[in-house]
Write a protein that holds these residues in place. Structure first.
Motif, PDB file in Angstrom:
ATOM      1  N   UNK A 179       0.857  -1.184   0.000  1.00 37.42           N
ATOM      2  CA  UNK A 179       0.000   0.000   0.000  1.00 37.42           C
ATOM      3  C   UNK A 179       0.893   1.234   0.000  1.00 37.42           C
ATOM      4  N   UNK A 180       0.566   2.207  -0.817  1.00 35.96           N
ATOM      5  CA  UNK A 180       1.278   3.478  -0.810  1.00 35.96           C
ATOM      6  C   UNK A 180       0.464   4.437   0.047  1.00 35.96           C
ATOM      7  N   UNK A 181       0.656   4.320   1.341  1.00 33.47           N
ATOM      8  CA  UNK A 181      -0.117   5.102   2.299  1.00 33.47           C
ATOM      9  C   UNK A 181       0.180   6.587   2.127  1.00 33.47           C
ATOM     10  N   UNK A 182      -0.866   7.373   2.009  1.00 36.12           N
ATOM     11  CA  UNK A 182      -0.715   8.814   1.871  1.00 36.12           C
ATOM     12  C   UNK A 182      -0.675   9.293   0.430  1.00 36.12           C
ATOM     13  N   UNK A 183      -0.482   8.383  -0.516  1.00 34.56           N
ATOM     14  CA  UNK A 183      -0.475   8.785  -1.923  1.00 34.56           C
ATOM     15  C   UNK A 183      -1.901   8.957  -2.410  1.00 34.56           C
ATOM     16  N   UNK A 184      -2.127  10.027  -3.141  1.00 35.96           N
ATOM     17  CA  UNK A 184      -3.433  10.287  -3.738  1.00 35.96           C
ATOM     18  C   UNK A 184      -3.499   9.770  -5.168  1.00 35.96           C
TER      19      UNK A 184
ATOM     20  N   UNK B 133      11.426  -0.991   5.248  1.00 33.10           N
ATOM     21  CA  UNK B 133      10.479  -1.850   5.943  1.00 33.10           C
ATOM     22  C   UNK B 133      11.182  -2.595   7.076  1.00 33.10           C
ATOM     23  N   UNK B 134      10.422  -2.976   8.047  1.00 34.93           N
ATOM     24  CA  UNK B 134      10.987  -3.653   9.208  1.00 34.93           C
ATOM     25  C   UNK B 134      11.385  -5.093   8.893  1.00 34.93           C
TER      26      UNK B 134
ATOM     27  N   UNK C 285       4.625  -3.611  -6.585  1.00 38.68           N
ATOM     28  CA  UNK C 285       3.368  -3.101  -7.133  1.00 38.68           C
ATOM     29  C   UNK C 285       2.741  -2.225  -6.065  1.00 38.68           C
ATOM     30  N   UNK C 286       2.394  -1.001  -6.420  1.00 40.38           N
ATOM     31  CA  UNK C 286       1.863  -0.022  -5.490  1.00 40.38           C
ATOM     32  C   UNK C 286       0.348   0.026  -5.556  1.00 40.38           C
ATOM     33  N   UNK C 287      -0.275  -0.111  -4.382  1.00 39.34           N
ATOM     34  CA  UNK C 287      -1.722   0.029  -4.242  1.00 39.34           C
ATOM     35  C   UNK C 287      -1.979   1.459  -3.774  1.00 39.34           C
TER      36      UNK C 287
ATOM     37  N   UNK D 210      -7.638  -3.928  -4.702  1.00 42.08           N
ATOM     38  CA  UNK D 210      -6.915  -4.652  -3.656  1.00 42.08           C
ATOM     39  C   UNK D 210      -7.406  -4.166  -2.306  1.00 42.08           C
ATOM     40  N   UNK D 211      -7.852  -5.109  -1.488  1.00 41.22           N
ATOM     41  CA  UNK D 211      -8.300  -4.761  -0.133  1.00 41.22           C
ATOM     42  C   UNK D 211      -7.103  -4.340   0.717  1.00 41.22           C
ATOM     43  N   UNK D 212      -7.350  -3.534   1.745  1.00 37.02           N
ATOM     44  CA  UNK D 212      -6.250  -3.100   2.610  1.00 37.02           C
ATOM     45  C   UNK D 212      -5.560  -4.277   3.313  1.00 37.02           C
ATOM     46  N   UNK D 213      -4.277  -4.127   3.540  1.00 40.44           N
ATOM     47  CA  UNK D 213      -3.481  -5.112   4.265  1.00 40.44           C
ATOM     48  C   UNK D 213      -2.310  -4.364   4.880  1.00 40.44           C
ATOM     49  N   UNK D 214      -1.642  -5.003   5.820  1.00 41.59           N
ATOM     50  CA  UNK D 214      -0.502  -4.343   6.465  1.00 41.59           C
ATOM     51  C   UNK D 214       0.797  -4.874   5.889  1.00 41.59           C
ATOM     52  N   UNK D 215       1.795  -4.018   5.863  1.00 42.54           N
ATOM     53  CA  UNK D 215       3.113  -4.418   5.398  1.00 42.54           C
ATOM     54  C   UNK D 215       3.121  -4.669   3.906  1.00 42.54           C
ATOM     55  N   UNK D 216       4.020  -5.523   3.475  1.00 43.54           N
ATOM     56  CA  UNK D 216       4.089  -5.919   2.077  1.00 43.54           C
ATOM     57  C   UNK D 216       3.742  -7.391   1.995  1.00 43.54           C
TER      58      UNK D 216
END
Length: 143
Positions: free
Chosen positions: A10-15, A40-41, A57-59, A101-107
């Motif tokens: 997920x590209x959090x914060x990208x519009x 990433x951790x 791949x960026x969501x 793509x439904x939300x998910x955490x991490x990659x």
């Protein structure tokens, strides 16, 4: 080894794809080589397969919209001393067919057969559809 695997994130914060690219451009001066990164951790266990031709791949806003080739994985340590993985990316962004793509955490790992196709070069410059229309068309399989 002729197999490769991709990552999806997920590209959090990208519009939009453009705002993802702008954010990456703004961070160029931080790194000596100027290449974009995602830190990433977790270190991918399938490193060899990723580096054998994989992309990230960026969501963006619930839709896979683009990808970037993964060049290497670098170890970085934060101010807290914790080891992290910097996924070093090719600066060229390839727009893809839209896929919900439904939300998910991490990659997550993404098999080549499950990846959306790249858009033809001419279509990559098309105006973006509004988010709600984009999502609706992807939902019914038109995009």
């Amino acid at each position: 080894m002729d197999k490769f695997v991709n990552l999806i994130k997920l590209s959090v914060g990208s519009e939009s794809v453009d705002t993802l690219m702008e954010w990456q451009d703004s961070r160029k001066p931080i790194y000596e080589d100027g290449l974009p990164r995602h830190v990433t951790r977790m270190w991918p266990k399938r490193e060899a397969e990723i580096l054998n031709g994989g992309s990230i791949y960026w969501v963006i806003k619930g839709v896979v919209q683009c990808r970037q080739k993964i060049l290497r994985l670098d170890e970085v340590r934060g101010e807290d001393g914790i080891r992290r993985c910097a996924i070093v990316l090719d600066p060229e962004v390839h727009r893809t067919q839209n896929a919900l793509k439904r939300p998910f955490q991490g990659w997550r790992y993404l098999k080549p057969e499950d990846t959306p196709a790249d858009l033809p070069k001419g279509r990559a410059e098309d105006d973006s559809l509004p988010d709600d229309l984009n999502r609706a068309l992807a939902d019914i399989g038109v995009l």
